[in-house]
Structures are given as C-alpha cells and as structure tokens.
Design an enzyme around this catalytic site. Structure first.
Site, mmCIF file in Angstrom:
data_model
loop_
_atom_site.group_PDB
_atom_site.id
_atom_site.type_symbol
_atom_site.label_atom_id
_atom_site.label_comp_id
_atom_site.label_asym_id
_atom_site.label_seq_id
_atom_site.Cartn_x
_atom_site.Cartn_y
_atom_site.Cartn_z
ATOM 1 N N THR A 77 -12.104 -16.744 18.075
ATOM 2 C CA THR A 77 -11.587 -16.539 16.908
ATOM 3 C C THR A 77 -11.952 -17.843 16.226
ATOM 4 O O THR A 77 -12.469 -18.666 16.597
ATOM 5 C CB THR A 77 -10.059 -16.445 17.566
ATOM 6 O OG1 THR A 77 -10.073 -15.213 18.280
ATOM 7 C CG2 THR A 77 -8.932 -16.520 16.180
ATOM 8 N N THR A 127 -10.501 -12.939 13.527
ATOM 9 C CA THR A 127 -10.955 -12.975 14.884
ATOM 10 C C THR A 127 -11.957 -11.714 14.951
ATOM 11 O O THR A 127 -11.430 -10.829 14.392
ATOM 12 C CB THR A 127 -10.017 -12.929 15.914
ATOM 13 O OG1 THR A 127 -10.770 -13.133 17.185
ATOM 14 C CG2 THR A 127 -9.149 -11.784 15.873
ATOM 15 N N ASN A 173 -12.215 -11.091 18.345
ATOM 16 C CA ASN A 173 -11.905 -11.298 19.642
ATOM 17 C C ASN A 173 -12.875 -11.890 20.482
ATOM 18 O O ASN A 173 -12.897 -13.219 20.453
ATOM 19 C CB ASN A 173 -11.528 -10.002 20.202
ATOM 20 C CG ASN A 173 -10.538 -9.913 21.533
ATOM 21 O OD1 ASN A 173 -9.948 -11.297 21.664
ATOM 22 N ND2 ASN A 173 -10.564 -9.021 22.467
ATOM 23 N N ASP A 187 -7.224 -6.541 23.714
ATOM 24 C CA ASP A 187 -5.799 -7.390 23.470
ATOM 25 C C ASP A 187 -4.742 -6.319 23.949
ATOM 26 O O ASP A 187 -3.597 -6.655 23.963
ATOM 27 C CB ASP A 187 -5.666 -7.936 22.020
ATOM 28 C CG ASP A 187 -6.278 -9.163 22.029
ATOM 29 O OD1 ASP A 187 -6.581 -9.669 23.144
ATOM 30 O OD2 ASP A 187 -6.394 -9.859 20.888
ATOM 31 N N SER A 228 -2.462 -13.461 20.107
ATOM 32 C CA SER A 228 -1.721 -14.765 20.463
ATOM 33 C C SER A 228 -2.121 -15.709 19.113
ATOM 34 O O SER A 228 -1.856 -17.015 19.031
ATOM 35 C CB SER A 228 -2.606 -15.689 21.732
ATOM 36 O OG SER A 228 -2.366 -14.820 22.610
ATOM 37 N N GLY A 276 -7.772 -17.505 22.207
ATOM 38 C CA GLY A 276 -7.010 -16.526 22.943
ATOM 39 C C GLY A 276 -5.543 -16.859 23.355
ATOM 40 O O GLY A 276 -5.044 -17.679 22.482
HETATM 41 N N1 GLY Z 1 -8.097 -11.699 19.919
HETATM 42 C C1 GLY Z 1 -7.109 -13.102 20.360
HETATM 43 C C2 GLY Z 1 -6.065 -12.623 19.770
HETATM 44 O O1 GLY Z 1 -5.583 -12.265 18.720
HETATM 45 O O2 GLY Z 1 -5.019 -13.517 20.545
#
Ligand code: GLY
Length: 567
Positions: free
Chosen positions: A376, A394, A396, A418, A448, A469
């Site tokens: 991200t 992000t 991801n 996610d 997150s 993450g």
């Molecule tokens: N893809 C990481 C998050 O959104 O937490």
C-alpha cells in the site's frame, strides 16, 4: 528467535542516542526536512515534487492530493495506482474534518464462497493472484469526488504532470529494481504475455509508461468516464475476463466513492481523527489509545519492556474485536460507540497483568449485547492555507493481483483477499475474519489502512499514515506516541524501530535492528512469543508534524525511497 548479536545492541544504543526531541527545533537539530508552510511526503520524490508544484501554483492540499496520487500511479506502480483504491482523511483550514472512502468493491458476480473448493477449503492463491482477486477499482472516482468538493485548479492541470512523467519516464531506484526482480516471475505467470515491468530493470534505468500516459489522457479529456466507461473500461474488462475474472462494465459504471464520517477520539489533550469502516484503522487505534490512556507510558520509556507489554496487550484485545465486529458499514452494523468507549476498553483490559502475557487463545472478542502489504502507499500533505490531508492508497499485494491491463498500462488490485474468504482462516496478512467481513456483491472488504490527522489545542498537529497491511495500525500508533509521549521530532519518530502484535498469530514481531536481546529475553520470560527476522519492515510511515514555531517537519520513511518536499 534469531540470536541477537552485540552489534544489534550497539545499533539500538546508537539509534536511541540520536533521537532529537521537538524542544530542539529552535536549535535546528531536528533530522527531518523542514518547510515553512506547505509539504508533501510520499513514497517517491517525483510524486512529492509534483504535489508541491501544484501548491506553488496556488493549488490547495486537495489539488495536491489529486496530483500526488496520480503521479504515484506512474512513479510507484508497486502500490500507487489507478487500478486500486484507498482512503483519505482531511482537515480544512477552518478545522472541518471528513473522510473519503474510495475502497474497491466486490463485483456483482462475487459470492461468499468464491475462494473455496468443493470441500469448503480455501483454493490457494485464488484471492491473491490473477483476475479472480480483483475488486472494482475506486481511485479514479475518488479523485473526481475530491475535485468536485474541494478542487481549486482545473483537473486537467492536476493530471498533466503525471502524463508528462509517464511519457518522460521514471528512473528506477535500487529498491525498485529489487522489488521488480522479486515479483517478475508472477507477471508472466498471471498475464501470459510479457509486460513492461517484466524486464531486467536495473538501478538508473528509465522506464517510460506510454500506455499509462494514454489512459491518463483519456481521464483528462473525458473525466471519470475516461476510466469507468468507453475505451479504458473495455480494456480493463476484456483483460480481466480473458484471464478468468468476473468484473463487468456495469461494475465499473456503477462504482461510487463515498464520503464518510471519520472516527474521532481524544487521547489526553490530543484529538485523533482517523479512518472509519470499512477501514479498521480508526476503531482499532481508538481502542488501543483508550486502553493505554490511564498508564503513564512516557515514564516507562520508548520501546521499554513495560511500554511493549502495555501496547501488545492493548493491540491483542483490539485486533480480536477487529476480526469479529468490523466490516463494510453499508452491509453490517458495527457498535462503534461502544467499541471505542473508555468504559468498554477498560473492561477489556481488566485481564491485563504486568507479570504474564495474556495468551491469545484465552481471549476472544469482547461481548457487546443489544447489537446484532501489504503493499500500500501513504502520503501526507499540508498546504499554506492550513488544509491537511492524510491519504493511503493500495493495490493490496505487491503490484496487486499482478494482472496488468497492458493496453491501458496499469496493474489491478487483489483487494478481494481482504475479505474473510473462510471464517477463522487467515488472509495474506494473517488476519482472521468473521461473518461481518464475508464476501457479498457490491460490498467493500475490510481494510487496515489508517490515514490519520491529529489535532492539539484545536490546531493541526500531525498527518500520519503507512502501508503494511495489518501492521499499518500499529505503525501509526507508535509514530504518534513517539512524538507525543516520547518527545521525538517527526523524522526520528518515523525512523524509530517498530514492533507489532495482532492477536493471532500469538507472536510479537520486531524489526531486526533496534531491540536488544536482553529486552526480548525478558519478554519471552513473561510468556511473549518473539519473532525477529532479518528483513522484516513494519510499515513505511510518511508524516508531517507542525512544530511549536509553526514550521512543518517531514518524516519520510528511510525504509523506502520516500521523500519530503515543501516550501
Ligand atoms: N490492502 C491492505 C488494507 O487495506 O489493509
């Protein structure tokens, strides 16, 4: 645990000695970049410069956000994107706060068990790699929503520097060359054709992103429709469907970013404004801050045994609640007020003991009645008018799903991972989810990402956020504490070694340099399972601090190629 060699203890002591406090600002001893009134801190110097140039032309922080986000899509394809999504928290010069959710959504053809085989087991890789992993992208719609509400310069002026950058090319850094080398084999595996990054790129080479420049031109000329309809949409849908994915043109057309009310809470004399669901960041951090508030953490010392114990136990309880209660607020009811109330959080901390770790196996989510990478990138912006922005965006995983829309020149996310594909089974960040985060058509997956703005005495104090993450939340937490409780300047707060705990797995992860062996042994004796690997990086924080003299100090994370630029 790896054996801690004496040199690490030395590095620890050295880092500790180097830490400058904000009282040193008048003596010019802060280690971060200082600007008078406006700053961008992002993952690439090119993007920070483009954002700052927009503010030098008279644009505000929101204009700079649009320009910075688009230029990250060019200069930092690892995570910067138009094929992903994100969140932005803002505070205007009048002190008004808000948040934008441009998180991806599950396609209409998505279903709860889409990543399970006939035995109900997870099909490895299906939610992380390739076209089935892709969520409907939100970034471009998000940027147009920001522009509609706050933009002061024409969109065409904000996107043009990114078009020019894509045509001119971006110089490969050492870290970027290493990342590409590590991920290359996935590019051919997923796409079946050679894509631009699937080359032996070396530090100092220049990569031109000509197809991406053309996509950005369509967005410049046609607005939102330049991405969600017509040529670009055709390219995206054809690419995804050819590779076995399920996104349709209707999914793209119907995508809408959403304004949200951020999570706001007090910690001592700070007001912390952070991202609300579908991010878990604001709620988790509210819980952790509320849990530690009664303790005099500053007196324990930075990264001391007691500080680590206290934070780990607060994190354990917050992440257990995260896994049970949190999901897309448009689909599930979340007892936000209770979760972040001091009363509830203190009750959760009642089982905390200084003598012994609470095993995660003995701890579940709290009972509330009457209620039914990690990749991200974050940037922080402050303008000369006093507006501030904290935005995290992000794909991801690294380069998302690795699906590359070759004709359009951009990667697509793997954000579907996610979601909780199977309750109780961890995702790529080891996070466990429950029904609240189950897959449903049109639903947003729990995140997150924790873009955060902090106020002190009703004034802007800090803008902070991170990739990483599940470690985003604890990286943001520690950075704020480093400044506020442990009196570091912004850059030192970002540099300071970090640790992380998330309930399950029941381990505390430490960055390799900066925690001495004695301390880790003491933690182990109290029942904490320690993980310390050579190359682990916890977060990559980019932040801005308003100093007592009104100037701004940037904290650009040395863990990446991040850079603070300003005037
Ligand atoms: N893809 C990481 C998050 O959104 O937490």
């Amino acid at each position: 645990m790896k054996k801690i060699i004496p040199i690490i203890a030395f590095v620890f002591l050295f880092t500790q000695c180097k830490i400058k406090t904000i009282e040193n600002v008048e003596n010019n001893k802060l280690t971060g970049f200082i600007a008078d009134s406006a700053m961008v801190v992002s993952a690439r110097e090119e993007a920070s410069k483009i954002g700052v140039a927009i503010m030098q032309k008279g644009g505000n922080a929101f204009d700079a956000m649009i320009a910075t986000e688009l230029s990250l899509a060019v200069a930092y394809p690892f995570a910067g994107n138009i094929g992903g999504g994100g969140f932005m928290v803002y505070r205007t010069h009048e002190g008004k706060t808000g948040a934008l959710d441009y998180r991806e959504k599950a396609p209409q053809a998505a279903s709860k068990n889409m990543y399970l085989d006939e035995n109900g087991d997870i099909i490895q890789g299906k939610s992380t790699l390739g076209a089935m992993a892709v969520g409907v992208p939100g970034t471009v719609d998000g940027l147009f929503k920001v522009h509609q509400k706050f933009g002061s310069l024409p969109f065409s002026e904000l996107i043009q520097p990114s078009i020019d950058l894509a045509n001119k090319g971006v110089v490969v850094t050492k870290k970027q060359a290493e990342r590409i080398a590590k991920q290359r084999h996935f590019f051919s595996e997923v796409n079946g054709t050679k894509i631009i990054l699937d080359n032996d790129w070396k530090e100092g080479d220049t990569i031109k992103y000509v197809m991406l420049a053309k996509t950005l031109e369509r967005i410049r000329d046609l607005g939102r429709d330049g991405f969600y309809k017509g040529e670009t949409a055709d390219m995206l849908v054809n690419c995804v469907q050819k590779l076995g994915g399920i996104i349709t043109k209707a999914d793209l057309e119907n995508y809408e970013a959403t304004w949200r009310t951020p999570i706001a809470f007090n910690y001592k004399d700070l007001k912390i404004i952070s991202m609300s669901p579908p991010s878990s960041g604001g709620i988790c951090n509210a819980q952790i801050f509320k849990a530690i508030e009664p303790f005099d953490i500053a007196s324990y010392g930075h990264n001391s045994l007691k500080s680590i114990q206290l934070l780990t136990e607060a994190e354990r309880r917050a992440y257990a609640d995260r896994s049970y209660y949190l999901g897309d607020p448009d689909f599930v009811k979340i007892p936000i007020d209770t979760l972040i109330s001091s009363k509830y959080v203190q009750k959760r901390m009642a089982s905390f003991s200084w003598d012994k770790a609470t095993p995660s196996s003995t701890l579940q989510h709290g009972k509330i009645t009457g209620y039914e990478s990690d990749e991200t990138t974050h940037y922080s912006i402050v303008d000369k008018y006093g507006n501030s922005i904290s935005a995290t965006t992000t794909l991801n995983g690294a380069y998302g799903s690795k699906v590359f829309v070759s004709e359009g020149g951009f990667f697509l996310n793997n954000e579907m991972d996610d979601f909780s594909s199977k309750p109780g089974t961890p995702n790529m960040f080891g996070l466990i989810g429950a029904e609240a985060n189950a897959i449903a058509p049109g639903k947003r997956m729990l995140s997150s990402m924790t873009p955060t703005i902090v106020e002190k005495n009703n004034r802007f104090y800090m803008s902070v956020g991170s990739p990483g993450g599940s470690t985003i939340i604890t990286s943001v937490l520690q950075t704020i504490l480093n400044v506020y409780e442990f009196k570091m300047g912004m850059q030192d707060a970002v540099n300071a070694p970090r640790f992380h705990h998330q309930w399950l797995p029941d381990v505390v992860t430490f960055e390799p340099n900066g925690f001495d062996g004695l301390l880790l042994n003491q933690l182990q004796e109290k029942g904490y399972q320690i993980k310390q690997e050579n190359s682990v990086i916890l977060g990559k924080v980019d932040a801005i601090l308003r100093l007592p003299n009104g100037k701004l100090e940037g904290g650009a994370d040395y863990r990446g190629d991040d850079k603070a630029v300003g005037f």
